[in-house]
Enzyme design. Structure first.
Site, PDB file in Angstrom:
ATOM      1  N   ASP A 231      49.745 -18.360 -15.743  1.00 59.18           N
ATOM      2  CA  ASP A 231      50.874 -18.115 -17.114  1.00 59.18           C
ATOM      3  C   ASP A 231      52.273 -18.256 -16.234  1.00 59.18           C
ATOM      4  O   ASP A 231      53.106 -18.935 -16.335  1.00 59.18           O
ATOM      5  CB  ASP A 231      50.940 -17.113 -17.766  1.00 59.18           C
ATOM      6  CG  ASP A 231      52.106 -18.162 -18.877  1.00 59.18           C
ATOM      7  OD1 ASP A 231      52.009 -18.403 -19.319  1.00 59.18           O
ATOM      8  OD2 ASP A 231      52.345 -16.584 -19.678  1.00 59.18           O
TER       9      ASP A 231
ATOM     10  N   CYS B  54      50.131 -29.241 -37.591  1.00 60.53           N
ATOM     11  CA  CYS B  54      51.299 -28.684 -36.814  1.00 60.53           C
ATOM     12  C   CYS B  54      51.583 -28.814 -36.659  1.00 60.53           C
ATOM     13  O   CYS B  54      53.092 -28.446 -36.564  1.00 60.53           O
ATOM     14  CB  CYS B  54      50.190 -28.269 -35.202  1.00 60.53           C
ATOM     15  SG  CYS B  54      49.969 -30.502 -34.360  1.00 60.53           S
TER      16      CYS B  54
END
Length: 380
Positions: A134, A194
């Site tokens: 990340d 979404c």
């Protein structure tokens, strides 16, 4: 053939140490991603949290000379809390998003990657690698997509068909030519749930996110939250996940595969009022092991104030008065003033008027005026 055998051994070992899905990709430059990142930057859609230059983010060999392949891993996290405390009037609770439950995933995935590296080192002489989770330069999603972990959804998240999008990603650049896996075909089809559900329009088109409008990003900023988005957070104090909740691939998904990711109900649904007065030390001791604590307590406190305003929680007014009048941080003073006005009690408006007489920070003054504007609107 030797590398095919090694690949199978790595896959077997990955299962033994609790990696839910593993894939392999070439370390060739991510040319399409480079063009997309340049476009994101020119449009002003980047978050600012990205690490490294666009070249470093798309050319693995810049990060590790001799890069041959990349190993991608995914770990699933749970979506439901057992026996979670209720948020009721007089005792309102905030909510950390699911991706912040349990032990910080950076730590857990890095541990898995370290074990994987040690295993491969025992098999291959001269093995060299570089791992990241990340916070590295590479795009976890782009690597995972190339490695066949899943496909990139219209919500910009990695979707593994059998795990949904509730997964953490990590990768390891290596100097060995492990045969690559095939990317998956796009699985979204005509679905736009979404995009339709995004409350701010941050999903500007399928697969493209304007981070500056994304509520998940905005909960992590340290300045004033844009007023038009304040009420959209509800009781979320870190992260936002509507674009995951509505995804058909996540229907019924609740995977409790890793003890480290199990949520502590009192941590993931903390009392909002308690967050208003928590010290730096207390915050670190209580929430420090969660990934949602990485920006410190200020954004969490600001979001807690907004959540109390969302609930119009009159029992929190005394604490909010104290913050507006005494907190040294302009963002907290101003947000408290706005929240007091939003709650809409007459004594609150009187308090704002009094504090306005001595407030010197221009942004705080502006927030106080916004708070007083609720009086004219008759908010109750």
């Amino acid at each position: 053939m030797a590398y095919e055998k090694l690949k199978e051994e790595i896959i077997t070992f990955s299962k033994e140490i609790g990696i839910d899905k593993i894939g392999f990709a070439s370390a060739a430059p991510f040319s399409q991603l480079k063009a997309r990142l340049e476009e994101q930057q020119s449009l002003g859609y980047a978050s600012g949290f990205e690490k490294g230059t666009i070249e470093e983010r798309t050319e693995p060999a810049r990060l590790m000379p001799g890069a041959e392949s990349i190993i991608a891993i995914a770990l699933a996290y749970p979506t439901r809390i057992k026996n979670g405390p209720k948020s009721v009037k007089g005792d309102r609770r905030g909510m950390f998003c699911r991706a912040s439950w349990g032990t910080d995933y950076h730590i857990v995935l890095q541990d898995k990657l370290t074990k994987l590296a040690e295993f491969i080192s025992g098999k291959v002489e001269g093995f060299v690698c570089r791992s990241m989770v990340d916070t590295g330069e590479l795009s976890d999603r782009a690597v995972a997509e190339r490695a066949g972990i899943g496909f990139s959804g219209k919500n910009t998240l990695m979707i593994a068909p059998e795990l949904g999008s509730y997964i953490y990603l990590g990768e390891m650049i290596t100097n060995i030519p492990i045969p690559p896996d095939q990317p998956l075909e796009d699985g979204c089809g005509d679905c736009t749930k979404c995009l339709d559900a995004c409350p701010t329009g941050a999903l500007v088109e399928p697969g493209r996110l304007n981070s500056q409008q994304c509520l998940a990003f905005l909960t992590q900023t340290k300045g004033f939250l844009p007023e038009e988005h304040r009420d959209k957070l509800g009781n979320l104090i870190y992260g936002y996940e509507t674009c995951q909740v509505v995804c058909p691939y996540n229907k019924g998904i609740d995977l409790h595969y890793h003890e480290e990711f199990e949520p502590d109900p009192e941590l993931v649904k903390p009392r909002l009022v308690d967050l208003l007065t928590i010290s730096n030390r207390e915050f670190k001791e209580k929430f420090g092991k969660m990934s949602g604590s990485w920006r410190g307590k200020k954004p969490i406190q600001r979001n807690a104030i907004l959540a109390l305003a969302h609930y119009k929680e009159t029992s929190a007014l005394e604490e909010l008065f104290h913050l507006m009048e005494n907190d040294p941080r302009p963002v907290i003073r101003g947000t408290a003033a706005w929240a007091i006005g939003k709650i809409g009690e007459e004594k609150g408006f009187e308090k704002i008027k009094k504090a306005l007489q001595t407030e010197e920070d221009e942004e705080v003054v502006e927030e106080m005026k916004k708070g007083l504007a609720f009086q004219k609107q008759g908010v109750k």
